[in-house]
Design an enzyme around this catalytic site. Structure first.
Site, short mmCIF file in Angstrom:
data_model
loop_
_atom_site.label_atom_id
_atom_site.label_comp_id
_atom_site.label_asym_id
_atom_site.label_seq_id
_atom_site.Cartn_x
_atom_site.Cartn_y
_atom_site.Cartn_z
N TYR A 45 0.51 -1.01 -0.36
CA TYR A 45 -0.07 -0.37 -0.33
C TYR A 45 0.77 0.83 0.37
CZ TYR A 45 -4.75 0.04 -0.08
OH TYR A 45 -6.52 0.57 -0.51
N GLU A 47 -0.16 4.66 -0.19
CA GLU A 47 -0.96 6.15 -0.24
C GLU A 47 -0.70 6.63 -0.63
OE1 GLU A 47 -4.58 5.87 2.20
OE2 GLU A 47 -5.70 5.36 1.06
N ASP A 195 -5.46 13.31 -25.72
CA ASP A 195 -5.95 11.80 -24.73
C ASP A 195 -5.42 10.63 -26.27
OD1 ASP A 195 -6.50 9.11 -23.87
OD2 ASP A 195 -8.55 9.92 -24.07
N THR A 221 -3.63 5.73 -22.48
CA THR A 221 -3.30 4.26 -21.51
C THR A 221 -2.71 3.45 -21.74
OG1 THR A 221 -4.69 3.63 -24.08
CG2 THR A 221 -5.93 3.80 -21.76
N LYS A 224 -2.32 -0.21 -24.93
CA LYS A 224 -2.76 -0.14 -26.61
C LYS A 224 -1.49 -0.55 -27.49
CE LYS A 224 -7.14 1.98 -25.34
NZ LYS A 224 -8.65 2.39 -24.59
N ARG A 230 -2.54 -3.09 -18.23
CA ARG A 230 -3.58 -2.41 -18.25
C ARG A 230 -3.03 -1.26 -17.82
NH1 ARG A 230 -6.86 -5.05 -21.30
NH2 ARG A 230 -8.12 -3.59 -21.39
C1 LIG Z 1 -8.81 2.13 -24.79
C2 LIG Z 1 -9.77 4.35 -23.97
C3 LIG Z 1 -9.94 4.87 -22.25
C4 LIG Z 1 -9.87 3.92 -21.81
O1 LIG Z 1 -9.33 3.35 -20.98
P1 LIG Z 1 -9.54 1.80 -19.99
O2 LIG Z 1 -8.19 1.62 -19.86
O3 LIG Z 1 -10.23 1.04 -20.66
O4 LIG Z 1 -10.04 2.93 -19.23
C5 LIG Z 1 -9.79 6.27 -23.00
N1 LIG Z 1 -9.84 7.13 -24.14
C6 LIG Z 1 -9.43 6.39 -25.24
C7 LIG Z 1 -9.25 7.43 -26.59
C8 LIG Z 1 -9.43 4.93 -25.00
O5 LIG Z 1 -9.34 4.91 -26.85
#
Ligand SMILES: *Cc1c(COP(=O)(O)O)cnc(C)c1O
Length: 404
Positions: A45, A47, A195, A221, A224, A230
């Protein structure tokens, strides 16, 4: 190991190794990423932030969190005097919620790509909490080119005066012109939030333009195209950092997942290698080869092609819904997702398109030649033509290009 769970793990490994994965948001992590994710850091932990924690015993996790931040800055060539890195978000959705929570007063306007045009739920969509707390001003693509029309964007921004503009989405295949987005944001004094969840790995591999010269805030993220566990990262210019830090913890989260952060650190180092850069470039070449072959086989590709790892196919143009196409493909061992296409007249639960991505198959080592074979498989699978032959090719490809 727990026998029931072990059985399911083995079954899932079998499914993954026998499937052609065209899901644009998935990838396969390395053994080293998995090892870090399954390490003793899961027990800790922590925090708070490095050197400002609420529990004892944090000397080592502090070093880990700082290492992850340092690697993230190095990967995207960011100076520590201008950019802060927050590696604590649990995933992309909480990262985006943290950014909005930090920088946008409730009820104010956020201009973002509409979900049906390729945007993401967390960019102020009605069904997301982000759409309840903030007002989305949606933008889309041009009806003819199916690409972003920056003139139209400026026009909307001048009328609506949003407090923030979000660039980046989940189903937009083209390069986003971050410089133009910046000019539009400046014109209406809005923050520019990029994003880059989908294309972060391509940016890391220098195969897609970097948003950092133009953005105020960047999220991604890590699972991907970046090929990590993740998780998610928030990059903020220094003037926004205190608010972002507070929004992540204690605003939205408790203790960070230190095992996840360890795995992110591993992935960030992997992404800095020349072989990852070759990977990122190959991912795009593969997406282009696959989309070109599908086009040759008579399928309409949204916007006519792709500059990234993904593209949309308008399967309704030949009379199939995205749901039907996806189900038929799953039967022959090809997985992908149904997806809305711009100006879709069907509902999200059974839209007109499918989304195809090449990040996963490229990790398995496939190149342009295999993409052509996959295009034929996809076409045969949807049309239900020579299905046995298509399934045989799926099996052969999976055998020749095993999971790592
Ligand atoms: C996949 C994605 C997210 C969210 O990610 P999670 O890990 O599934 O919560 C946010 N923004 C974009 C553009 C994404 O492609």
């Amino acid at each position: 190991m727990d026998r029931e769970v072990k059985k399911l793990i083995e079954a899932e490994r079998g499914r993954q190794s026998k499937t052609i994965n065209l899901i644009a948001s998935e990838n396969y992590v390395s053994k080293n990423v998995s090892a870090a994710l399954g390490s003793v850091f899961v027990n800790k932990y922590a925090e708070g932030y490095p050197k400002a924690r609420y529990y004892a015993g944090n000397e080592i996790v502090d070093a880990l969190e700082e290492l992850a931040g340092k690697r993230a800055r190095k990967l995207f060539a960011l100076s520590s005097s201008r950019w802060d890195v927050n590696v604590q978000p649990y995933s992309g959705s909480p990262a985006n919620l943290a950014v909005l929570h930090a920088l946008l007063p409730e009820g104010s306007k956020v201009m973002a790509m509409a979900l049906g045009m390729g945007g993401h739920l967390t960019h102020g969509s009605k069904v997301s909490v982000t759409g309840r707390l903030w007002e989305q001003v949606p933008y889309g693509v041009d009806r003819l080119s199916e690409e972003i029309d920056y003139g139209e964007l400026l026009h909307i921004a001048l009328i609506e005066r949003p407090n923030m503009i979000i660039a980046g989405g989940s189903a937009y295949s083209r390069v986003v012109d971050f410089k133009k987005m910046r000019m539009i944001a400046d014109e209406v004094k809005a923050l520019l939030f990029v994003d880059m969840s989908h294309f972060a790995g391509l940016v890391a591999g220098k195969a897609y333009p970097s948003p950092f010269p133009y953005a105020d805030i960047v999220t991604t993220t890590t699972h991907k195209t970046l090929r990590g566990p993740r998780s998610a990262i928030i990059f903020s210019k220094k003037e926004y950092t205190p608010a972002v830090r507070k929004a992540v913890f204690p605003g939205l989260q408790g203790g960070p997942h230190m095992n996840q952060i360890a795995a992110v650190a591993v992935a960030l180092a992997e992404a800095a290698t020349p072989s990852f850069s070759r990977y990122a470039n190959q991912v795009i070449k593969n997406a282009q080869a696959l989309s070109e072959e599908l086009h040759r086989l008579g399928w309409r590709i949204v916007s006519g092609g792709t500059d990234s790892h993904l593209f949309l196919v308008d399967v309704m143009s030949r009379g199939f819904s995205g749901g039907v196409a996806g189900d038929r493909l799953e039967k022959i061992g090809v997985v992908l997702n149904k997806n809305m296409i711009p100006f879709d007249e069907r509902k999200p639960s059974d839209p007109s398109g499918i989304r195809i991505g090449t990040a996963a198959v490229t990790t398995r080592g496939m190149k342009e030649k295999e993409m052509k074979a996959i295009a034929r498989i996809v076409s045969q699978g949807i049309l239900k033509k020579d299905v046995a032959d298509a399934k045989k090719t799926v099996d052969a490809l999976c055998e020749k290009y095993p999971l790592r």
